[in-house]
Scaffold this motif. Structure first.
Motif, mmCIF file in Angstrom:
data_model
loop_
_atom_site.group_PDB
_atom_site.id
_atom_site.type_symbol
_atom_site.label_atom_id
_atom_site.label_comp_id
_atom_site.label_asym_id
_atom_site.label_seq_id
_atom_site.Cartn_x
_atom_site.Cartn_y
_atom_site.Cartn_z
ATOM 1 N N LEU A 188 4.394 -11.153 3.079
ATOM 2 C CA LEU A 188 5.039 -9.851 2.886
ATOM 3 C C LEU A 188 5.624 -9.261 4.157
ATOM 4 O O LEU A 188 5.086 -9.423 5.239
ATOM 5 C CB LEU A 188 4.000 -8.864 2.329
ATOM 6 C CG LEU A 188 3.446 -9.177 0.959
ATOM 7 C CD1 LEU A 188 2.291 -8.243 0.664
ATOM 8 C CD2 LEU A 188 4.514 -9.040 -0.094
ATOM 9 N N GLN A 209 3.010 -10.130 -5.835
ATOM 10 C CA GLN A 209 2.718 -10.701 -4.525
ATOM 11 C C GLN A 209 2.224 -12.145 -4.577
ATOM 12 O O GLN A 209 2.256 -12.843 -3.574
ATOM 13 C CB GLN A 209 1.677 -9.838 -3.796
ATOM 14 C CG GLN A 209 2.187 -8.443 -3.496
ATOM 15 C CD GLN A 209 1.096 -7.579 -2.892
ATOM 16 O OE1 GLN A 209 0.263 -8.047 -2.132
ATOM 17 N NE2 GLN A 209 1.083 -6.308 -3.239
ATOM 18 N N GLN A 263 -1.886 -4.637 -7.685
ATOM 19 C CA GLN A 263 -1.367 -4.594 -6.319
ATOM 20 C C GLN A 263 -0.732 -3.256 -6.016
ATOM 21 O O GLN A 263 -0.304 -2.554 -6.919
ATOM 22 C CB GLN A 263 -0.331 -5.703 -6.152
ATOM 23 C CG GLN A 263 0.741 -5.713 -7.249
ATOM 24 C CD GLN A 263 1.386 -7.089 -7.408
ATOM 25 O OE1 GLN A 263 1.956 -7.597 -6.464
ATOM 26 N NE2 GLN A 263 1.286 -7.676 -8.595
ATOM 27 N N VAL A 291 4.070 -2.029 1.530
ATOM 28 C CA VAL A 291 3.354 -2.693 2.624
ATOM 29 C C VAL A 291 3.586 -1.956 3.935
ATOM 30 O O VAL A 291 4.724 -1.704 4.314
ATOM 31 C CB VAL A 291 3.868 -4.138 2.834
ATOM 32 C CG1 VAL A 291 3.048 -4.849 3.903
ATOM 33 C CG2 VAL A 291 3.817 -4.903 1.544
ATOM 34 N N ASN A 343 1.112 -4.770 9.311
ATOM 35 C CA ASN A 343 -0.264 -5.176 9.591
ATOM 36 C C ASN A 343 -0.769 -4.657 10.936
ATOM 37 O O ASN A 343 -1.920 -4.269 11.085
ATOM 38 C CB ASN A 343 -0.320 -6.704 9.635
ATOM 39 C CG ASN A 343 -1.416 -7.245 8.768
ATOM 40 O OD1 ASN A 343 -2.118 -6.474 8.119
ATOM 41 N ND2 ASN A 343 -1.572 -8.541 8.726
ATOM 42 N N ASN A 363 -1.435 -9.796 4.819
ATOM 43 C CA ASN A 363 -0.120 -9.768 4.165
ATOM 44 C C ASN A 363 0.561 -11.134 4.156
ATOM 45 O O ASN A 363 1.371 -11.412 3.289
ATOM 46 C CB ASN A 363 0.784 -8.642 4.707
ATOM 47 C CG ASN A 363 0.991 -8.717 6.196
ATOM 48 O OD1 ASN A 363 0.588 -9.697 6.830
ATOM 49 N ND2 ASN A 363 1.607 -7.702 6.759
ATOM 50 N N LYS A 364 0.171 -12.003 5.103
ATOM 51 C CA LYS A 364 0.770 -13.343 5.074
ATOM 52 C C LYS A 364 -0.127 -14.308 4.298
ATOM 53 O O LYS A 364 -0.807 -15.156 4.871
ATOM 54 C CB LYS A 364 0.987 -13.831 6.498
ATOM 55 C CG LYS A 364 2.075 -13.045 7.201
ATOM 56 C CD LYS A 364 2.372 -13.648 8.542
ATOM 57 C CE LYS A 364 3.559 -12.922 9.170
ATOM 58 N NZ LYS A 364 3.759 -13.334 10.558
ATOM 59 N N LEU A 371 -3.942 -4.645 -0.299
ATOM 60 C CA LEU A 371 -2.647 -4.909 -0.920
ATOM 61 C C LEU A 371 -2.791 -5.392 -2.351
ATOM 62 O O LEU A 371 -1.894 -5.241 -3.156
ATOM 63 C CB LEU A 371 -1.904 -5.974 -0.107
ATOM 64 C CG LEU A 371 -1.531 -5.568 1.310
ATOM 65 C CD1 LEU A 371 -1.284 -6.786 2.181
ATOM 66 C CD2 LEU A 371 -0.302 -4.671 1.283
#
Ligand SMILES: [Zn+2]
Length: 418
Positions: A6, A15, A64, A68, A71, A185-186, A229
């Motif tokens: 993301l 996601q 979700q 976002v 991070n 997020n990754k 998330l």
């Protein structure tokens, strides 16, 4: 198509399965970041806040948020959370290693890696069981873990970090992650990294995620904040793990973080899944967690809680009662912001003397956090339990310390306890 890594901003597709069929369940308004507390001189400055909405995917049933935050902003270096802080939490974190050793076989001197290892409490459990351990933790809490003797790399976990570990250490027989599927997020990079590090024959990947069933059943909408998330039923977890060649072989509900699901996966195709996996899926289906109706009902209940709680607090306030908050976990920020509970309603929030949050202010609602000794000394009329998911313990502790006033439990249903 792979799972998304993301980027900050609004999310328009699921996601994990990338379906465009995501729809809004809850709108919790705007909120500041729950672990970015304010200092006194921040209070008169411009303040960032972000939209906070809960969405659901019609295709894979992932819950979700749809926005976002970067991070680096969420898990900033001075992130104030320490996992080993209470005995209860310590025991829960040590339960992961006990589970692994009881249920699976390992070679001599195996390596256990914990992703998002915080102060190393979970790994301590593995160390006690004879494992070599390695933590990966991006914030400065990594230093604390190293001081305690839990070897920890201060980095975000991704394919690059995995590559680094592979070069310097051995492959892992256990990789654990508590709430990483919610936090990171990754996700694509995470999964590829784990896959490259795990021992194919007998390695297990054990994740613990806040369980969507608990979030709905127990009105834990306050656990929705920008650090989280995604929220999982078992079905989307299986979907995610399968996508990277992992097979889910065990799933169980555990009490951690007010109701989590522990899911164990392996790359070894020959290991048969336990009955627990199918059983949980059937329960989710039977109880309507794959249907839209369930979530409409939930949204209505959340609105009702907001109305009831604020009515209760205002009524007391108009009678000139003194109300304070107790405990300031991340989730309290969502509850306070969503219900618009500001310093007009609550004098301050009391935290234990060892808390790293003392003398800071809550984002959005600007309530000061102070040492609970002050509360014991001045005996406010009501204590609103913000860490209500540990409510019984919190009340017992405060009584032991000499608090004589009444308690207010905000959730699942706002109520006064004498
Ligand atoms: Zn999906």
């Amino acid at each position: 198509m792979s799972v998304s890594d993301l980027k900050p901003g609004v999310i328009y597709e699921c996601q994990i399965c990338r379906s465009k069929k995501i729809y809004e369940i809850l709108d919790l308004g705007h909120s500041g970041l729950c672990d970015s507390l304010l200092r006194k001189d921040d209070l008169n400055k411009y303040e960032k806040s972000y939209p906070l909405k809960l969405f659901k995917c019609k295709n894979c049933h992932l819950l979700q948020i749809n926005y976002v935050v970067d991070n680096k902003e969420v898990f900033h270096l001075d992130y104030p959370y320490k996992s080993g802080i209470t005995k209860t939490l310590k025991d829960l974190l040590h339960s992961t290693s006990k589970y692994a050793v009881k249920n699976f076989e390992f070679s001599k001197n195996p390596l256990a890696i914990d992703i998002g290892s915080n102060d190393g409490t979970l790994l301590e459990g593995f160390k006690n069981q004879g494992f070599k351990v390695l933590g990966v933790e991006p914030t400065n809490i990594a230093k604390l873990a190293n001081k305690k003797g839990i070897k920890t790399i201060q980095k975000f976990f991704d394919t690059k970090t995995a590559q680094y570990i592979r070069k310097k250490f051995q492959k892992a027989e256990v990789i654990t992650g508590t709430n990483i599927f919610a936090h990171i997020n990754k996700l694509d990079s995470l999964m590829k990294g784990v896959k490259s590090l795990i021992n194919i024959k007998n390695g297990i990947f054990v994740t613990e995620s806040h369980y969507a069933v608990n979030i709905l059943d127990e009105m834990q909408f306050d656990s929705i904040y920008h650090e989280h998330l995604r929220f999982y039923l078992l079905r989307p977890l299986i979907f995610l793990l399968n996508k990277y060649g992992f097979k889910v072989i065990d799933a169980s509900r555990i009490p951690n973080y007010a109701g989590s699901i522990r899911v164990t996966a392996t790359l070894n195709k020959n290991i048969q899944p336990k009955k627990s996996v199918k059983k949980l899926i059937n329960q989710e289906k039977k109880r309507g967690f794959y249907s839209e109706k369930k979530y409409k009902q939930y949204a209505n209940k959340v609105i009702k809680v907001k109305k009831d709680l604020t009515e209760l607090l205002w009524k007391l306030r108009l009678k000139r009662k003194r109300i304070v908050g107790v405990g300031c976990p991340g989730r309290s920020i969502t509850l306070l912001a969503y219900c618009n509970i500001t310093s007009q309603l609550i004098d301050y929030i009391a935290e234990q003397s060892s808390s790293l949050k003392l003398n800071m202010f809550t984002p959005s609602t600007h309530i000061k956090i102070i040492d609970e000794k002050y509360m014991i000394k001045y005996q406010p009329d009501y204590a609103l339990i913000l860490s209500w998911h540990y409510g019984k313990n919190v009340m017992k502790n405060l009584r032991n310390k000499g608090y004589k006033g009444k308690f207010i439990m905000p959730l699942p249903k706002p109520r006064i306890i004498n």
